[in-house]
Design a protein around this motif. Structure first.
Motif, mmCIF file in Angstrom:
data_model
loop_
_atom_site.group_PDB
_atom_site.id
_atom_site.type_symbol
_atom_site.label_atom_id
_atom_site.label_comp_id
_atom_site.label_asym_id
_atom_site.label_seq_id
_atom_site.Cartn_x
_atom_site.Cartn_y
_atom_site.Cartn_z
ATOM 1 N N UNK A 139 -13.158 -5.253 9.661
ATOM 2 C CA UNK A 139 -14.269 -4.374 9.970
ATOM 3 C C UNK A 139 -15.533 -5.209 10.122
ATOM 4 N N UNK A 140 -15.591 -5.953 11.157
ATOM 5 C CA UNK A 140 -16.755 -6.805 11.400
ATOM 6 C C UNK A 140 -18.009 -5.981 11.553
ATOM 7 N N UNK A 141 -19.093 -6.471 10.928
ATOM 8 C CA UNK A 141 -20.386 -5.834 11.063
ATOM 9 C C UNK A 141 -20.551 -4.567 10.257
ATOM 10 N N UNK A 142 -19.603 -4.263 9.391
ATOM 11 C CA UNK A 142 -19.682 -3.045 8.577
ATOM 12 C C UNK A 142 -19.688 -3.453 7.116
ATOM 13 N N UNK A 143 -20.655 -2.923 6.375
ATOM 14 C CA UNK A 143 -20.700 -3.260 4.957
ATOM 15 C C UNK A 143 -20.408 -2.070 4.051
ATOM 16 N N UNK B 152 -20.826 7.124 -7.237
ATOM 17 C CA UNK B 152 -21.250 5.740 -7.013
ATOM 18 C C UNK B 152 -20.873 5.164 -5.654
ATOM 19 N N UNK B 153 -19.781 5.614 -5.100
ATOM 20 C CA UNK B 153 -19.131 4.888 -4.012
ATOM 21 C C UNK B 153 -19.996 4.604 -2.792
ATOM 22 N N UNK B 154 -20.875 5.498 -2.424
ATOM 23 C CA UNK B 154 -21.677 5.278 -1.217
ATOM 24 C C UNK B 154 -22.755 4.222 -1.392
ATOM 25 N N UNK B 155 -22.861 3.691 -2.592
ATOM 26 C CA UNK B 155 -23.888 2.691 -2.886
ATOM 27 C C UNK B 155 -23.294 1.322 -3.205
ATOM 28 N N UNK B 156 -21.987 1.191 -2.982
ATOM 29 C CA UNK B 156 -21.293 -0.058 -3.293
ATOM 30 C C UNK B 156 -20.785 -0.657 -1.985
ATOM 31 N N UNK B 157 -21.192 -1.889 -1.714
ATOM 32 C CA UNK B 157 -20.839 -2.533 -0.446
ATOM 33 C C UNK B 157 -19.373 -2.950 -0.399
ATOM 34 N N UNK B 158 -18.899 -3.181 0.811
ATOM 35 C CA UNK B 158 -17.540 -3.636 1.038
ATOM 36 C C UNK B 158 -17.288 -4.963 0.322
ATOM 37 N N UNK B 159 -18.255 -5.852 0.360
ATOM 38 C CA UNK B 159 -18.108 -7.143 -0.299
ATOM 39 C C UNK B 159 -17.860 -6.960 -1.795
#
Length: 144
Positions: A1-5, A105-112
Motif C-alpha cells: 500500500x504505497x503512499x498510505x499510512x 483507537x484504531x483510526x489514530x494508529x499509523x500503518x507503520x
C-alpha cells in the motif's frame, strides 16, 4: 500500500470501508445508512467525498463498491483493528473490552506502528476478533 499510512480517512469513513469489505465489496447506500443508523443523505455525502480517494466507486442508484486499492485498504483496516485488539488483550482487558477500545483507537494508529506491533506479537494469525492477515499489508523488511 504505497503512499498510505492508515490515517487518511475519518473513523466513520474507515468504518464504511470495513462494512463494504464485510459485505463482499459492494453495498447500496441505503444498506450503509441503515447499518450505521444514519440519514441516507449523510452517507451519500461521505461516499461522494470518498470517491475522489480511489478507494471506492459510487454508482448512483446501484451502490458503492470497493476498488482493488479500496479492498486492500479495507483489509488493512480490519488487520489494524485485530492487531490492536490482540495487543490490548495482553494487558488484562477482556476480549469485549479490547475490541471496544481498539475501535476507539484504531483510526489514530499509523500503518507503520501497526506493523511494529504485529512484529512484536510474532505476526499472529488470529486475533480476538478474527483472523489476522499479513499478505500485502505487513511491511516488515527486518523479517526477511
Amino acid at each position: 500500500m504505497k503512499g498510505i499510512d492508515g490515517l487518511e480517512l475519518s473513523p466513520r469513513k474507515n468504518e464504511y470501508l470495513k462494512y463494504l469489505l464485510e459485505k463482499g465489496g459492494m453495498a447500496h447506500t441505503t444498506d450503509i445508512s441503515a447499518h450505521f443508523d444514519l440519514d441516507p443523505s449523510t452517507v451519500t455525502k461521505a461516499i461522494n467525498e470518498m470517491s475522489s480517494t480511489g478507494l471506492i466507486e459510487h454508482m448512483p442508484y446501484r451502490g458503492v463498491c470497493l476498488t482493488p486499492r479500496g479492498r486492500e485498504y479495507a483489509t488493512f483496516l480490519v488487520r489494524r483493528h485485530r492487531v490492536l485488539g490482540l495487543m490490548l488483550s495482553h494487558y488484562g482487558l477482556t476480549p469485549r473490552e479490547a475490541c471496544s477500545e481498539a475501535s476507539k483507537l484504531e483510526s489514530y494508529v499509523s500503518k507503520d506502528v501497526v506493523d511494529k506491533i504485529c512484529k512484536s506479537l510474532g505476526h499472529p494469525s488470529m486475533g480476538i476478533c478474527g483472523r489476522i492477515t499479513h499478505d500485502k499489508c505487513c511491511c516488515c523488511p527486518d523479517d526477511e
